[in-house]
Design an enzyme around this catalytic site. Structure first.
Site, PDB file in Angstrom:
ATOM      1  N   GLY A 123       0.795  -1.228   0.000  1.00  0.00           N
ATOM      2  CA  GLY A 123       0.000   0.000   0.000  1.00  0.00           C
ATOM      3  C   GLY A 123       0.823   1.271   0.000  1.00  0.00           C
ATOM      4  N   ASP A 175      -1.362   8.127  -6.686  1.00  0.00           N
ATOM      5  CA  ASP A 175      -0.018   7.617  -6.384  1.00  0.00           C
ATOM      6  C   ASP A 175       1.024   8.236  -7.313  1.00  0.00           C
ATOM      7  OD1 ASP A 175      -1.649   6.076  -4.846  1.00  0.00           O
ATOM      8  OD2 ASP A 175      -1.317   4.225  -5.968  1.00  0.00           O
TER       9      ASP A 175
HETATM   10  C1  GLA Z   1      -4.369   2.664  -4.967  1.00  0.00           C
HETATM   11  C2  GLA Z   1      -4.602   3.402  -6.278  1.00  0.00           C
HETATM   12  C3  GLA Z   1      -4.931   4.863  -6.056  1.00  0.00           C
HETATM   13  C4  GLA Z   1      -6.047   5.040  -5.027  1.00  0.00           C
HETATM   14  C5  GLA Z   1      -5.764   4.203  -3.786  1.00  0.00           C
HETATM   15  C6  GLA Z   1      -6.917   4.210  -2.830  1.00  0.00           C
HETATM   16  O1  GLA Z   1      -3.223   3.130  -4.341  1.00  0.00           O
HETATM   17  O2  GLA Z   1      -3.472   3.289  -7.104  1.00  0.00           O
HETATM   18  O3  GLA Z   1      -5.276   5.466  -7.271  1.00  0.00           O
HETATM   19  O4  GLA Z   1      -7.284   4.756  -5.588  1.00  0.00           O
HETATM   20  O5  GLA Z   1      -5.484   2.842  -4.113  1.00  0.00           O
HETATM   21  O6  GLA Z   1      -7.105   5.460  -2.299  1.00  0.00           O
END
Ligand code: GLA
Length: 387
Positions: A123, A175
């Site tokens: 994450g 991200d």
């Molecule tokens: C992942 C995705 C992002 C976003 C997050 C949740 O990291 O790549 O675009 O949607 O999950 O917030």
């Protein structure tokens, strides 16, 4: 810790040429989860964990990519790049190369060494950091087209397209955007509608402690895309009543109160998470700017509860970590960060107590789950750049 000198030397030994080196960071999201693809608000920060891309040119028609993490080299003919993902680490750099070509750039034959210390599948956007590092390395060293330059937000969009169209995750822009545009000691409040953003300084006394539950997630093709479909289903229903609702960004809690009964229960819950999440994120940015830490902490707690109960994207281990953190007076706020279904919690902690907080958290989590969590201390770092 990444070792730039060693990466340069290894690249030179492997490919016989001195490379240029570029860096793109991972990220931690402080608040606003699964709101980006609804054109809503997110507030991430770039972190000290990153991917390095070392690049040198070659004189045939190939691109050679070596991953120090995987200890593997993969060579491709630039004129015949794979047309679809192979569920392999090369998907990320190849996705970026493909998008660069589609955008009209002509990447030069090159050697690319990739090495990163962003923990995979936890994450913290290891994939975005690989994509952005690849993109700025190619653009910075190996592009023939004119203009050979894209702005950081344009690089972010291009890398998002690589993720969406090549890797196959229907992810939003968060991200890649913060990997490109993050700023040292600041969180970035991003409006995912028009990509306008403001930076909020993280007060000196506040530390970011990231705690890895060690539960791995994978987004490609999985729950992530299911959630996205549920959100689209909710928007369809709301749009019948208010055609101006194009994305959940346009919907209010009142819309959900009035029309939510027409939605399947799960769809209503997913939509409620996003609609309230946007409000919480904007309020959290204000709280951070005004140093109102109790409000920031409350919003993070509400955000986690919503992620757990309405979006159902948490996992028991992350819930335990958040509960344990919240019971420690050193903790300002804690929640699961990132795409969900495992990964890391983000904890804002009084800086001078961060070490003791981390130790206690790891011990209590081990006692309760039998799992040895990893702790990553990080300052908010700068966005992608050449070293
Ligand atoms: C992942 C995705 C992002 C976003 C997050 C949740 O990291 O790549 O675009 O949607 O999950 O917030």
């Amino acid at each position: 810790m990444l070792n730039v000198t060693a990466t340069k030397e290894n690249h030179a030994l492997r490919y016989g040429a001195e490379p240029l080196v570029f860096l793109a960071p991972g990220r931690v999201n402080l608040i606003g989860e699964h709101t980006d693809y609804s054109e809503g608000f997110v507030m991430p920060a770039a972190i000290d964990f990153a991917t390095l891309a070392a690049i040198s040119l070659r004189d045939d028609q190939r691109v050679s990519i070596f991953s120090e993490n995987f200890g593997e080299q993969a060579d491709f003919d630039l004129a015949a790049l794979p047309a679809k993902a192979a569920h392999h680490w090369t998907d990320y750099p190849i996705g970026v190369l493909t998008q660069l070509i589609q955008a009209g750039f002509q990447p030069k034959p090159s050697n690319l060494t990739l090495v990163g210390d962003v923990p995979l599948g936890s994450g913290l956007s290891s994939s975005a950091s690989v994509e952005v590092a690849t993109a700025i390395a190619i653009l910075g060293a190996a592009v023939e087209a004119d203009p050979a330059h894209l702005s950081p937000p344009q690089v972010a969009r291009l890398c998002q397209r690589a993720e969406n169209h090549f890797v196959g995750t229907q992810s939003g822009i968060m991200d890649q955007f913060v990997s490109c545009c993050g700023a040292a000691n600041h969180a970035l409040l991003l409006d995912c509608r028009d990509l306008s953003f403001s930076l909020a300084r993280i007060p000196d006394g506040l530390g970011i402690v990231i705690c890895n539950s060690m539960i791995k997630h994978s987004h490609a093709g999985g729950e992530y895309n299911t959630r996205r479909k549920e959100i689209e289903e909710g928007v369809e229903i709301l749009r019948r009543h208010r055609p101006e609702i194009q994305f959940l960004r346009d919907a209010t809690p009142e819309d959900l109160q009035l029309h939510g009964h027409e939605m399947p229960t799960d769809v209503l819950k997913r939509c409620r998470h996003v609609v309230t999440g946007n409000l919480r994120t904007v309020a959290a940015a204000k709280a951070l700017e005004t140093n109102d830490l109790p409000t920031l902490g409350r919003l993070m707690a509400e955000s986690h509860a919503s992620y757990r109960d309405d979006f159902e994207a948490s996992c028991p281990e992350a819930d335990i970590l958040v509960e344990l953190a919240a019971s420690d007076p050193a903790c300002v706020g804690a929640r699961l960060t990132g795409g969900g279904f495992g990964g890391c919690t983000v904890n804002l902690v009084k800086a001078e107590q961060a070490a003791a907080f981390s130790e206690k958290l790891v011990a209590a989590y081990l006692k309760s789950t039998g799992i040895a969590a990893e702790i990553y201390q990080s300052l908010a770092g700068a966005g992608a750049h050449r070293l």
